[in-house]
Design a protein around this motif. Structure first.
Motif, PDB file in Angstrom:
ATOM      1  N   LEU A 231       0.835  -1.216   0.000  1.00  0.00           N
ATOM      2  CA  LEU A 231       0.000   0.000   0.000  1.00  0.00           C
ATOM      3  C   LEU A 231       0.866   1.261   0.000  1.00  0.00           C
ATOM      4  O   LEU A 231       0.539   2.253  -0.646  1.00  0.00           O
ATOM      5  CB  LEU A 231      -0.920  -0.004   1.232  1.00  0.00           C
ATOM      6  CG  LEU A 231      -2.014  -1.094   1.216  1.00  0.00           C
ATOM      7  CD1 LEU A 231      -2.747  -1.101   2.537  1.00  0.00           C
ATOM      8  CD2 LEU A 231      -2.982  -0.861   0.066  1.00  0.00           C
ATOM      9  N   ASP A 232       1.998   1.189   0.727  1.00  0.00           N
ATOM     10  CA  ASP A 232       2.907   2.345   0.720  1.00  0.00           C
ATOM     11  C   ASP A 232       3.431   2.610  -0.682  1.00  0.00           C
ATOM     12  O   ASP A 232       3.570   3.764  -1.110  1.00  0.00           O
ATOM     13  CB  ASP A 232       4.084   2.092   1.671  1.00  0.00           C
ATOM     14  CG  ASP A 232       3.697   2.248   3.136  1.00  0.00           C
ATOM     15  OD1 ASP A 232       2.624   2.838   3.405  1.00  0.00           O
ATOM     16  OD2 ASP A 232       4.466   1.780   4.009  1.00  0.00           O
ATOM     17  N   ARG A 233       3.719   1.549  -1.432  1.00  0.00           N
ATOM     18  CA  ARG A 233       4.196   1.703  -2.817  1.00  0.00           C
ATOM     19  C   ARG A 233       3.099   2.302  -3.703  1.00  0.00           C
ATOM     20  O   ARG A 233       3.366   3.146  -4.552  1.00  0.00           O
ATOM     21  CB  ARG A 233       4.672   0.372  -3.356  1.00  0.00           C
ATOM     22  CG  ARG A 233       5.997  -0.090  -2.737  1.00  0.00           C
ATOM     23  CD  ARG A 233       6.345  -1.505  -3.150  1.00  0.00           C
ATOM     24  NE  ARG A 233       6.535  -1.595  -4.598  1.00  0.00           N
ATOM     25  CZ  ARG A 233       6.782  -2.753  -5.227  1.00  0.00           C
ATOM     26  NH1 ARG A 233       6.832  -3.885  -4.537  1.00  0.00           N
ATOM     27  NH2 ARG A 233       6.953  -2.759  -6.539  1.00  0.00           N
ATOM     28  N   LEU A 234       1.863   1.879  -3.490  1.00  0.00           N
ATOM     29  CA  LEU A 234       0.755   2.411  -4.276  1.00  0.00           C
ATOM     30  C   LEU A 234       0.529   3.889  -3.986  1.00  0.00           C
ATOM     31  O   LEU A 234       0.272   4.681  -4.898  1.00  0.00           O
ATOM     32  CB  LEU A 234      -0.532   1.612  -3.988  1.00  0.00           C
ATOM     33  CG  LEU A 234      -0.639   0.235  -4.640  1.00  0.00           C
ATOM     34  CD1 LEU A 234      -1.824  -0.513  -4.071  1.00  0.00           C
ATOM     35  CD2 LEU A 234      -0.745   0.361  -6.146  1.00  0.00           C
ATOM     36  N   THR A 235       0.604   4.272  -2.717  1.00  0.00           N
ATOM     37  CA  THR A 235       0.333   5.671  -2.364  1.00  0.00           C
ATOM     38  C   THR A 235       1.446   6.604  -2.831  1.00  0.00           C
ATOM     39  O   THR A 235       1.206   7.762  -3.120  1.00  0.00           O
ATOM     40  CB  THR A 235       0.155   5.838  -0.832  1.00  0.00           C
ATOM     41  OG1 THR A 235       1.338   5.376  -0.173  1.00  0.00           O
ATOM     42  CG2 THR A 235      -1.045   5.068  -0.341  1.00  0.00           C
ATOM     43  N   SER A 236       2.681   6.047  -2.907  1.00  0.00           N
ATOM     44  CA  SER A 236       3.802   6.888  -3.355  1.00  0.00           C
ATOM     45  C   SER A 236       3.950   6.901  -4.866  1.00  0.00           C
ATOM     46  O   SER A 236       4.699   7.693  -5.427  1.00  0.00           O
ATOM     47  CB  SER A 236       5.110   6.414  -2.714  1.00  0.00           C
ATOM     48  OG  SER A 236       5.449   5.115  -3.190  1.00  0.00           O
ATOM     49  N   GLY A 237       3.273   5.965  -5.545  1.00  0.00           N
ATOM     50  CA  GLY A 237       3.329   5.901  -7.006  1.00  0.00           C
ATOM     51  C   GLY A 237       4.597   5.274  -7.543  1.00  0.00           C
ATOM     52  O   GLY A 237       4.917   5.397  -8.724  1.00  0.00           O
ATOM     53  N   SER A 238       5.366   4.595  -6.642  1.00  0.00           N
ATOM     54  CA  SER A 238       6.622   3.996  -7.097  1.00  0.00           C
ATOM     55  C   SER A 238       6.531   2.481  -7.131  1.00  0.00           C
ATOM     56  O   SER A 238       5.596   1.898  -6.642  1.00  0.00           O
ATOM     57  CB  SER A 238       7.756   4.401  -6.162  1.00  0.00           C
ATOM     58  OG  SER A 238       7.489   3.999  -4.830  1.00  0.00           O
TER      59      SER A 238
END
Length: 238
Positions: A231-238
């Motif tokens: 989810l952290d990757r999704l929210t950061s767009g990376s």
């Protein structure tokens, strides 16, 4: 009031500390930071000057205790609604309250944010946790535009900056519109006009799910950690 015996054990150490802090706070509010000397504070508290050193170590210790007193006083003004009907209005009201505290207590507020112990203050940390709770409400509802920690930093920084900027201005240049514009700029930077979870994009939904993770009990700790990373990757767009 004539000085009393400096043996602080007679009145209790904590009672004596509180007496000195209250005297120092009155001097600070009335005459500014330069007036807060160990001699002046001791006289105002009705004690001998050596008692200040036994209670606080030195003047720096007294100032740190006074800053902690300020954070505790501010914390006492906070109102926490566990289920706000409008999380964005709740954020606005909290920001206004924080700024108003600074404008009402200018010398104390300046001291609170100039002492190195400020960031380690128990009351300061408690206040920041309340702010994080407000931000989590926004995230859970899909209203958050940015990462939670960045939002916390933005809200705190704009409130603190607003107060210190206001206090630095001559009185004839202080315009309340400045505070309103800074607040609304913060709101626009931190929140979306519509809940992001209604959009097709994954980032808003990921933020909402990320905020709700601490409440779930279905996944194991390892599974929760893995999902959090995704989810952290999704929210950061990376």
């Amino acid at each position: 009031m004539p000085p009393v015996d400096s043996d602080t054990t007679a009145m209790g150490r904590e009672q004596a500390r509180q007496r000195v802090i209250e005297a120092a706070a009155e001097l600070l509010a009335r005459d500014g930071r330069d007036a807060v000397t160990t001699r002046a504070v001791a006289a105002a508290a009705g004690m001998q000057a050596p008692a200040i050193y036994r209670l606080f170590g030195d003047k720096d210790g007294l100032l740190e205790a006074l800053a902690e007193h300020g954070f505790a006083a501010f914390l006492a003004t906070k109102h926490v609604d566990p289920h706000p009907q409008d999380p964005i209005e709740d954020l606005r009201a909290a920001w206004d309250l924080a700024v108003e505290f600074g404008l009402t207590n200018p010398a104390l507020y300046t001291l609170m944010y100039s002492e190195p112990a400020g960031a380690t203050s128990t009351a300061f940390k408690a206040g920041m946790e309340i702010l994080r709770g407000r931000i989590r409400h926004l995230a859970a509802g899909g209203w958050l535009r940015v990462d939670e920690e960045l939002a916390v930093t933005l809200v705190h920084a704009t409130g603190r900056g607003a107060v210190l900027t206001w206090l630095s201005l001559p009185e004839d240049r202080r315009n309340r519109a400045l505070l309103t514009i800074l607040r609304e700029s913060m709101v626009a930077a931190v929140t979306t006009q519509e809940p992001a979870v209604t959009d097709a994009g994954a980032a808003g939904a990921a933020r909402a799910l990320r905020a709700a993770l601490p409440e779930q009990t279905t996944l194991s700790a390892a599974e929760t950690q893995l999902l959090r990373e995704w989810l952290d990757r999704l929210t950061s767009g990376s």
